[in-house]
Design an enzyme around this catalytic site. Structure first.
Site, mmCIF file in Angstrom:
data_model
loop_
_atom_site.group_PDB
_atom_site.id
_atom_site.type_symbol
_atom_site.label_atom_id
_atom_site.label_comp_id
_atom_site.label_asym_id
_atom_site.label_seq_id
_atom_site.Cartn_x
_atom_site.Cartn_y
_atom_site.Cartn_z
ATOM 1 N N CYS A 78 0.839 -1.205 0.000
ATOM 2 C CA CYS A 78 0.000 0.000 0.000
ATOM 3 C C CYS A 78 0.870 1.250 0.000
ATOM 4 C CB CYS A 78 -0.907 -0.010 1.225
ATOM 5 S SG CYS A 78 -1.877 1.494 1.452
ATOM 6 N N CYS A 81 1.076 4.663 3.651
ATOM 7 C CA CYS A 81 2.062 4.959 4.693
ATOM 8 C C CYS A 81 3.450 4.623 4.183
ATOM 9 C CB CYS A 81 1.781 4.145 5.958
ATOM 10 S SG CYS A 81 0.229 4.529 6.791
ATOM 11 N N CYS A 161 -8.105 0.120 7.939
ATOM 12 C CA CYS A 161 -6.846 0.851 7.918
ATOM 13 C C CYS A 161 -6.486 1.233 9.347
ATOM 14 C CB CYS A 161 -6.960 2.101 7.051
ATOM 15 S SG CYS A 161 -5.480 3.142 7.059
ATOM 16 N N GLN A 284 -8.299 19.783 8.293
ATOM 17 C CA GLN A 284 -7.084 19.051 8.646
ATOM 18 C C GLN A 284 -7.422 17.616 9.037
ATOM 19 O OE1 GLN A 284 -4.030 19.998 8.306
ATOM 20 N NE2 GLN A 284 -3.889 22.221 8.487
ATOM 21 N N TYR A 313 -5.275 32.581 3.054
ATOM 22 C CA TYR A 313 -5.613 31.181 2.774
ATOM 23 C C TYR A 313 -6.409 30.620 3.952
ATOM 24 C CZ TYR A 313 -1.581 32.258 -0.177
ATOM 25 O OH TYR A 313 -0.701 32.873 -1.037
ATOM 26 N N ASP A 382 -0.970 30.509 5.491
ATOM 27 C CA ASP A 382 -1.186 29.058 5.584
ATOM 28 C C ASP A 382 -1.551 28.548 4.195
ATOM 29 O OD1 ASP A 382 -1.613 26.478 6.350
ATOM 30 O OD2 ASP A 382 -3.336 26.878 7.637
ATOM 31 N N CYS A 409 2.509 22.885 5.135
ATOM 32 C CA CYS A 409 2.558 21.428 5.060
ATOM 33 C C CYS A 409 3.650 20.968 4.106
ATOM 34 C CB CYS A 409 1.201 20.875 4.609
ATOM 35 S SG CYS A 409 0.744 21.368 2.930
#
Length: 455
Positions: A78, A81, A161, A284, A313, A382, A409
């Site tokens: 997968c 992750c 998951c 988020q 933003y 942001d 991010c």
């Protein structure tokens, strides 16, 4: 010279931005997912570029003490992750190094590693994500829901998951039963045919569960029977929507959604404020860590009574409303009309009267506001991953706020923008990385700059 399909014995030196191992072969970086710093490994070279290469881990020859057995049964296939094969603390250390490297190498900041605090990790990195988006494949008789294999659009089937907050197992089972019973055809990316493209879930910490089906048309067969199955199998299920995407692309959600059952939105509480989560809005993905992220941003802003703040933003106003409790006025700017409508509803819901929201691109509106005389005390940036536009940097420098707080991010673009702000007279004060994406690559970073602070 290194060649494709060559087998190499390599030693991993460090981790990259996606938690992949970075090895060296005669000075050339070789990126190898699954290998850890200090390990020696048997690696198959799968792609060679002039200055770097990619390898596949065949066998760990000398293991690291940070290596653990991944709890997810499909982790090796997968693409969701990238760090379950290591201790959680090792992922945090790698992300701290990533922030430091970006701020010094890209941003040119004269920092030492101790200037970047340890990453704020999650108290529990499992079952922490409030949103999942599962592509749909297979056939109507044998539907498949899962995540894409890394660097492909091949679906790895899953039943649940371990990083999702809850209810996913029941949703997957119910949707597959419904697809078989109603002969619902999965969407085929190559032909553009089929009905169901993605299944998206959103969950609140209170346990409310929303399901959004992305389909090529709004009308779906057997909706009452799907609702029955979801109600029986998925705890907390209270809302079903369809998002229409008939275009031949790989975008998850369409531009419109229609409620098929239950609530228009579910709600989450952050720092004592209540926010809606409608089907198409950004929110988020890790609510516990979001509270730590926003509290850090508010603390870094160090607002004083009477201060005016701009939240560029602004999205649905989550951070704006947190800032409004300490400022006299907050001006939120957001380009998505539906998000601004949500921000205004969130302000009314929380009885916040000193926050206003404008529908506009930040690079268009902020320069106009500054040209008209706006001089905010604090500007919060942001932006999305691409960072801010040059016009935004110019407007910030022209406005001369006391402090700029930059939430990102994607630290490489944050570092690029911070260098431009530093060239304009702003100096680094402090930063704080926050682990929003447990066991995955990437890290959120809050950074503050002010006029006249230390260099």
């Amino acid at each position: 010279m290194m060649q494709k399909n060559q087998r190499l014995r390599l030693r991993c030196e460090r981790l990259g931005s996606e938690l992949e191992g970075v090895c060296l072969d005669e000075g050339m970086p070789v990126f190898v997912p699954g290998v850890l710093p200090g390990e020696e490994a048997d690696v198959l070279c799968v792609k060679v570029q002039p200055r770097y290469a990619f390898g596949r881990l065949m066998e760990v020859l000398v293991p690291s003490p940070d290596r653990v057995e991944p709890p997810c049964p499909v982790y090796d296939r997968c693409g969701g992750c990238s760090g379950q094969h290591m201790r959680y603390e090792a992922t945090l250390a790698a992300k701290r190094t990533q922030v430091y490297d970006c701020l010094t190498r890209i941003g040119g900041l004269p920092l030492h590693l101790e200037d970047v605090p340890p990453v704020l990790g999650a108290q529990d990195p499992w079952h922490c994500r409030n949103k999942t988006a599962l592509p749909v494949g297979g056939t109507a008789d044998a539907p498949v829901l899962g995540f894409y294999r890394r660097r492909s659009h091949q679906i790895v089937p899953i039943d649940d998951c371990p990083v999702a907050m809850g209810g996913l197992m029941g949703v997957i089972a119910a949707v597959k039963e419904w697809m078989r019973a109603e002969r619902v055809q999965p969407y085929d990316e190559k032909t553009g045919r089929g009905l169901l493209r993605h299944v998206v879930t959103r969950v609140s910490r209170a346990g409310s569960l929303m399901v959004v089906l992305t389909a090529t048309r709004a009308k779906l067969p057997g909706v009452p029977r799907l609702v029955e199955r979801l109600s029986a199998r998925a705890p907390g299920f209270c809302s079903l929507h369809v998002s229409v995407n008939a275009e031949k692309n790989n975008v998850i959600l369409g531009r419109e959604s229609h409620r098929l059952y239950g609530e228009d939105a579910i709600f989450e509480t952050l720092l004592g404020l209540t926010f809606e989560m409608p089907p198409l809005s950004f929110f988020q993905v890790n609510p516990d860590q979001t509270e730590r992220l926003y509290q850090t941003a508010v603390d870094f802003a160090a607002l004083a009574p009477g201060d005016v703040a701009v939240d560029a933003y602004a999205g649905a106003g989550t951070l704006s409303l947190c800032l409004a409790r300490r400022a006299s006025r907050v001006i939120g700017i957001e380009i998505v009309p539906q998000a601004v409508e949500g921000a205004r509803r969130n302000a009314a819901r929380n009885a916040v009267a000193n926050a206003e929201f404008h529908v506009a691109a930040v690079e268009d509106l902020l320069p106009r506001l500054v040209a008209d005389g706006l001089r905010p005390d604090i500007i919060v940036l942001d932006p999305p991953r691409k960072g801010v536009e040059p016009a935004v940097i110019e407007a910030v420098l022209a406005a001369r706020p006391r402090r700029v707080v930059y939430v990102s991010c994607h630290v490489p673009t944050q570092a690029r923008d911070v260098q431009l702000l530093a060239n304009g007279g702003y100096r680094f004060e402090r930063c704080q990385p926050v682990d929003m994406f447990c066991y995955a690559g990437g890290v959120e970073n809050v950074l503050s700059l002010s006029r006249g602070a230390r260099g």
